[in-house]
Motif scaffolding. Structure first.
Motif, PDB file in Angstrom:
ATOM      1  N   LEU A  39      -2.983  10.297 -14.849  1.00  0.00           N
ATOM      2  CA  LEU A  39      -3.023  11.016 -16.130  1.00  0.00           C
ATOM      3  C   LEU A  39      -2.696  10.073 -17.279  1.00  0.00           C
ATOM      4  O   LEU A  39      -1.710   9.344 -17.229  1.00  0.00           O
ATOM      5  N   HIS A  44      -7.943  12.276 -16.825  1.00  0.00           N
ATOM      6  CA  HIS A  44      -7.144  12.763 -15.693  1.00  0.00           C
ATOM      7  C   HIS A  44      -8.041  12.842 -14.452  1.00  0.00           C
ATOM      8  O   HIS A  44      -8.339  13.923 -13.951  1.00  0.00           O
ATOM      9  N   ASN A  75      -9.895  17.678 -24.035  1.00  0.00           N
ATOM     10  CA  ASN A  75      -8.788  16.741 -23.772  1.00  0.00           C
ATOM     11  C   ASN A  75      -9.026  15.878 -22.530  1.00  0.00           C
ATOM     12  O   ASN A  75     -10.162  15.748 -22.049  1.00  0.00           O
ATOM     13  N   ASP A  76      -7.932  15.300 -22.015  1.00  0.00           N
ATOM     14  CA  ASP A  76      -7.989  14.441 -20.825  1.00  0.00           C
ATOM     15  C   ASP A  76      -8.609  15.144 -19.621  1.00  0.00           C
ATOM     16  O   ASP A  76      -9.482  14.597 -18.928  1.00  0.00           O
ATOM     17  N   VAL A  77      -8.161  16.371 -19.365  1.00  0.00           N
ATOM     18  CA  VAL A  77      -8.657  17.128 -18.209  1.00  0.00           C
ATOM     19  C   VAL A  77     -10.140  17.452 -18.393  1.00  0.00           C
ATOM     20  O   VAL A  77     -10.951  17.304 -17.473  1.00  0.00           O
ATOM     21  N   ASP A 139      -7.211  24.729 -19.962  1.00  0.00           N
ATOM     22  CA  ASP A 139      -6.000  23.907 -19.873  1.00  0.00           C
ATOM     23  C   ASP A 139      -5.124  24.300 -21.062  1.00  0.00           C
ATOM     24  O   ASP A 139      -5.593  24.983 -21.992  1.00  0.00           O
ATOM     25  N   VAL A 140      -3.890  23.851 -21.046  1.00  0.00           N
ATOM     26  CA  VAL A 140      -2.980  24.135 -22.163  1.00  0.00           C
ATOM     27  C   VAL A 140      -3.604  23.672 -23.485  1.00  0.00           C
ATOM     28  O   VAL A 140      -4.402  22.737 -23.513  1.00  0.00           O
ATOM     29  N   SER A 143      -1.149  19.410 -25.180  1.00  0.00           N
ATOM     30  CA  SER A 143      -0.859  18.528 -24.050  1.00  0.00           C
ATOM     31  C   SER A 143       0.442  17.761 -24.278  1.00  0.00           C
ATOM     32  O   SER A 143       0.993  17.745 -25.390  1.00  0.00           O
ATOM     33  N   MET A 144       0.889  17.092 -23.204  1.00  0.00           N
ATOM     34  CA  MET A 144       2.119  16.301 -23.288  1.00  0.00           C
ATOM     35  C   MET A 144       1.996  15.254 -24.393  1.00  0.00           C
ATOM     36  O   MET A 144       0.964  14.587 -24.499  1.00  0.00           O
ATOM     37  N   CYS A 179      -5.692  23.512 -14.482  1.00  0.00           N
ATOM     38  CA  CYS A 179      -5.041  22.353 -13.864  1.00  0.00           C
ATOM     39  C   CYS A 179      -3.543  22.575 -13.658  1.00  0.00           C
ATOM     40  O   CYS A 179      -2.919  21.855 -12.884  1.00  0.00           O
ATOM     41  N   LEU A 180      -2.954  23.545 -14.375  1.00  0.00           N
ATOM     42  CA  LEU A 180      -1.522  23.855 -14.324  1.00  0.00           C
ATOM     43  C   LEU A 180      -0.686  22.695 -14.897  1.00  0.00           C
ATOM     44  O   LEU A 180      -1.131  21.552 -14.796  1.00  0.00           O
TER      45      LEU A 180
END
Ligand code: NVA
Length: 195
Positions: A39, A44, A75-77, A139-140, A143-144, A179-180
């Motif tokens: 990630l 990801h 995003n990444d996912v 996905d959220v 993100s982080m 993806c959780l």
């Protein structure tokens, strides 16, 4: 660079979960180790491998010609799912608010790696994106590393929630994927994730 060089002498491989993708690339360069991205802000890939393995199980190997809608943040996912789906002949519908689209280079990469006529189509309307798809993925919204944008993103993404009404526009047997960890009541409702 120093850390990467030291690891390169004592390890056989590395798995990195971090923020900047460039750090993963640089670690691989300076360590000369096989380096797995677990990630980054941009990608990801391990998530995408797991997702496609799940879909291959659920669809009994029949992946080619399927359609997946990704609803939310480009995003990444989303990026890695697009990469993997294109290579396996699965078309993607990506619905994002304006300003949160996939990066242009990812759109170009999708065209480059596409197999069996798979295509990427971008939408701003989530309803149009999920029509007739075989799976809906979200996905959220934050993100982080983006926590300071939480309130603004919550407002801008509210129309992109995956709820029963939205799932009702997909194919009747459409799967829901995430993806959780999930934020119930934000990007997905309790009913949909429990279904
Ligand atoms: N887009 C999320 C995925 C978490 C698995 C993040 O980067 O935080």
């Amino acid at each position: 660079r120093d850390t990467a060089r030291v690891f390169g002498r004592i390890a056989h491989g590395a798995i990195i979960r971090t923020f900047a993708q460039q750090d993963v690339v640089e670690f691989a360069d300076f360590s000369q180790l096989p380096t797995i991205n677990a990630l980054s802000n941009e990608e990801h890939p391990c998530q995408a491998l797991a997702d496609l393995q799940t879909l291959a199980e659920r669809w009994q190997g029949a992946l080619e010609g399927r359609r997946i809608a990704f609803v939310g943040d480009g995003n990444d996912v989303c990026t890695s799912l697009v990469h993997a789906a294109m290579m396996l002949g699965i078309s993607m519908h990506v619905a994002t608010p304006k300003g949160y689209e996939l990066p242009d280079e990812v759109v170009d990469q999708a065209a480059d790696v596409s197999q069996h006529g798979a295509g990427l189509t971008e939408f701003t309307d989530p309803k149009a994106a999920v029509r007739d798809v075989d799976a809906v993925y979200t996905d959220v919204w934050t993100s982080m590393g983006q926590e300071v944008e939480y309130a603004e993103r919550k407002r801008k993404f509210s129309r992109y929630q995956v709820n029963d009404a939205l799932m009702g526009l997909a194919r009747p047997d459409a799967l829901f994927m995430h993806c959780l960890p999930a934020h119930r009541g934000e990007e997905v409702t309790d009913e949909v994730i429990e279904s």
